[in-house]
Design a protein around this motif. Sequence first.
Motif, mmCIF file in Angstrom:
data_model
loop_
_atom_site.group_PDB
_atom_site.id
_atom_site.type_symbol
_atom_site.label_atom_id
_atom_site.label_comp_id
_atom_site.label_asym_id
_atom_site.label_seq_id
_atom_site.Cartn_x
_atom_site.Cartn_y
_atom_site.Cartn_z
ATOM 1 N N ALA A 70 42.910 42.883 60.203
ATOM 2 C CA ALA A 70 42.906 43.463 58.857
ATOM 3 C C ALA A 70 41.501 43.446 58.251
ATOM 4 C CB ALA A 70 43.885 42.714 57.956
ATOM 5 N N GLN A 71 40.770 42.346 58.444
ATOM 6 C CA GLN A 71 39.407 42.279 57.906
ATOM 7 C C GLN A 71 38.483 43.262 58.614
ATOM 8 O OE1 GLN A 71 37.501 38.574 57.040
ATOM 9 N NE2 GLN A 71 39.409 37.593 56.422
ATOM 10 N N ARG A 108 39.415 46.120 59.990
ATOM 11 C CA ARG A 108 39.783 47.455 59.492
ATOM 12 C C ARG A 108 39.209 47.697 58.095
ATOM 13 N NH1 ARG A 108 45.161 45.901 61.739
ATOM 14 N NH2 ARG A 108 45.267 46.972 63.757
ATOM 15 N N ALA A 109 39.221 46.675 57.248
ATOM 16 C CA ALA A 109 38.690 46.824 55.889
ATOM 17 C C ALA A 109 37.184 47.055 55.902
ATOM 18 C CB ALA A 109 39.033 45.595 55.047
ATOM 19 N N ARG A 110 36.496 46.399 56.823
ATOM 20 C CA ARG A 110 35.032 46.512 56.877
ATOM 21 C C ARG A 110 34.555 47.722 57.668
ATOM 22 N NH1 ARG A 110 33.243 40.209 57.956
ATOM 23 N NH2 ARG A 110 34.507 39.318 56.291
ATOM 24 N N PRO A 131 36.483 51.022 58.274
ATOM 25 C CA PRO A 131 37.680 51.860 58.188
ATOM 26 C C PRO A 131 37.686 53.058 59.141
ATOM 27 C CG PRO A 131 36.371 52.007 56.170
ATOM 28 C CD PRO A 131 35.746 50.955 57.020
ATOM 29 N N ALA A 132 36.542 53.462 59.642
ATOM 30 C CA ALA A 132 36.500 54.601 60.563
ATOM 31 C C ALA A 132 36.859 54.201 61.994
ATOM 32 C CB ALA A 132 35.117 55.247 60.542
#
Length: 128
Positions: free
Chosen positions: A26-27, A29-31, A33-34
């Motif tokens: 999750a972290q 993906r958050a940092r 996002p592409a």
Amino acid sequence: MTTGLILFAHGARDPRWAGPFEAVAAQVRARAPAAAVRLAYLEFMAPTLPEAGAELAAAGCTEVAVLPLFLGAGGHVRKDLPLLMDGLRSAHPGVQFTLHPAVGEIDSVVAAMAGVALQVMAPGGPAR
């Protein structure tokens, strides 16, 4: 999307075991996002490494980094994982799969674990 990441963990029968790995994903993906990020497991949990690799290939990824979320390079990382990587490369020749060292062997991770060890000695214990 051309870049992907597979976070590869051992797996366990208890689904709660995956919580920290899901938090890492999750972290990431958050940092980033592409980037396409998947968790994959050696056993007991899904998806497997071949399944995650197939998902990323189908999503159009042409480069996929595989990061073992293991503290050290034991038998699974040294023996099982290279065979699984060979299978990925054979199944998806248009995708460059790159295997990275076990996360626990990376200097910054070792330093982070040492920092937590020092925190537990301090009054109040580790910060969450």
